[in-house]
Each structure stands twice: as structure tokens, then as C-alpha cells.
Design an enzyme around this catalytic site. Sequence first.
Site, short mmCIF file in Angstrom:
data_model
loop_
_atom_site.label_atom_id
_atom_site.label_comp_id
_atom_site.label_asym_id
_atom_site.label_seq_id
_atom_site.Cartn_x
_atom_site.Cartn_y
_atom_site.Cartn_z
N PRO A 138 0.80 -1.23 0.00
CG PRO A 138 -0.96 -1.59 1.50
CD PRO A 138 0.36 -2.17 1.05
CB CYS A 139 3.83 2.47 1.79
SG CYS A 139 4.84 1.00 1.98
CG ASP A 140 5.25 0.68 -4.90
OD1 ASP A 140 6.47 0.38 -4.80
OD2 ASP A 140 4.71 1.06 -5.96
#
Lengths: 151, 161
Positions: A103-105
Site C-alpha cells: 500500500p505504501c508503494d
Amino acid sequence: MDNEKNSLEAHLQSGRFLAGVFKGKWKLLGIEWPIVFIEIKARDERKLTLRFECTGYPEIPTTATLWDIAKQQQLAAEHWPRGGRVSQVFNHGWMQGAALYLPCDRQAIIGHSNWVSELPWLIWKPQLGLIQYLEAVYEILQSYELESKAA
Amino acid sequence: MKIKVFVQSEALDDINVLEIEDSFNHKALQDACKAILPVAVNKEEFHLTLEDDDDDNSLENLKQIPEGAGLQLHRLKNITVQVRYAGRDVNRTFKPSTTIARIKKWAAKELGVAPSDAAELMLQISGTNDRPDTDIHLGTLVKTPAKSICFDLVPSPRVNG
């Protein structure tokens, strides 16, 4: 661009990043702005190189893939870590491995607005930046679902 | 020789890196660490302790400060911790300098969770979505006047669809 690079360098000099270096979790290999290479250690002592693309840092999330430093190219699929939830994140079959499925990409979050409510602690936080990404990858690489390299 | 140490505190937002002389005695180390605390706090109230060490006197007895040492500045000597998992809970007190990694290891053992299963679990602060990183100290999360904290042991994320 200078502000973006300065923000990145500030995170790489932060206590949180350097504490991880001292604990042997990861280490900086080099910066070729906007690219950053960081080595990260798995539970089986395997060392993997992450190639981060940091344009727009830290307001725009970074994106990363596994890299073969010697060959200066993406790490071949057969060398990607695998097993259980590890394979979900290190999914070479998704976008030909251009990004990790996290999700943080920057690339992975596109089209996954459900992750904001389902996995809120993994949504990119500019104040933590690349360190948040590293912590997430490190946690996954400590999984017992990681298949050993020899297997 | 200059070395780096990593300071956390209830009065600091994040892990701070500090360069000090490795020959510093306990008093010099305390002074250097307290110097990075905000001016608004009463620095005399803060105790300096070594990461994951239950002995209050460890720092005083050290002949040389180890490179990369983790340190905690906190007003409390002990913090009460509760960890909940699968309808059960375990409780004990820890030093503020205790890492999330150590608390998880203790809780898993007390709850009879095998290390291989514990690797697929994380500590989440109860009532929040916060899953502190394993290097974070208990004292960084519990700010005086709070004296306790409750965690849930929850599954690590499975990222799909």
C-alpha cells in the site's frame, strides 16, 4: 528537485534509519538521484537490494523493485523471495515486478482505495517516507512463510 | 572517539541520533542526552536507561558506551503492559527502554504462541490502527501522566486485491 533530494537525505540521516543500519536491518548502497539503492536483510540472512524511485519525495510515495547491482537490472524472477504472504508483496507476475505490491508503494496504491481503510498503517506517510517502506518490507522478510533460498 | 547513540523519549517525536565521545561517563552521557529534550520539560525528572536492559544501574557501570546504543529518557521507572490475544491477556511491567520487539517476544511466549506463528503477528495499540515498529521503545509510546498501555496481538498484513 533539490528540496526532494534534501528531504530524502534528511530521512537517510535520521535516527530511525541509522538505528536500522546499526541493527543490521538495512544499509544505504548509493544514491543516483532520483534513484536510491538500499540493501535489506531477510530472516534467512539473504541480502536483497531495493531500487527506489523517489521523484516528488516525500509528498509523492516512492516505488521500489528488487535489483541486481552487478548486472544493473531488475533481479531475475527466480531470485525473488517467495512463500505465503512474502509472495504477495514480492509478486514478479504483477507489472513484471516493476513495483512491490504494498500500500505504501506509488504504483501499487493505484486502484486500491480499499487499502486506505483495510491497511491504514501501510498507507504512505510523508513524515516517515522511505523508512516506513523499509520497515514494512523488513517485517515481511522476517516471516516464517519465507521459503529458504536453498529450497 | 566519536560514536553514535540513539535516543528515544516520551518528550521526543522520534528516534534521535546523537554523536558523543565513547569515553563519556554516566553524567556526561546524561547531560548530552537531556540537552536534546524540549526546553519546556523539567529535565531533572527524566531518567536515562539502556535499551532492553532491566538493570537501572547498567549505564553507571558501563566502562565504555557501545556504538549504536539505544537509550531512553523517561519520567517513569516502570510501565504496565497488557497484551490481548484470542480472548486471553497477559500483564507485567517493563522499563520504558523496552523495545516493541522484546514485548512481543515475551507476550508470545506467555501466550504459548510458537516463534514461527509469532512471526506472522504484530503488536497493535488497542483502540488504534497504530502498529509501532519493533525498534520503538515502550517509553516513546507512553507519555506521562499515562502509566500503562494495552496492545492487541494481531495478524501481520496479507496484501491482496
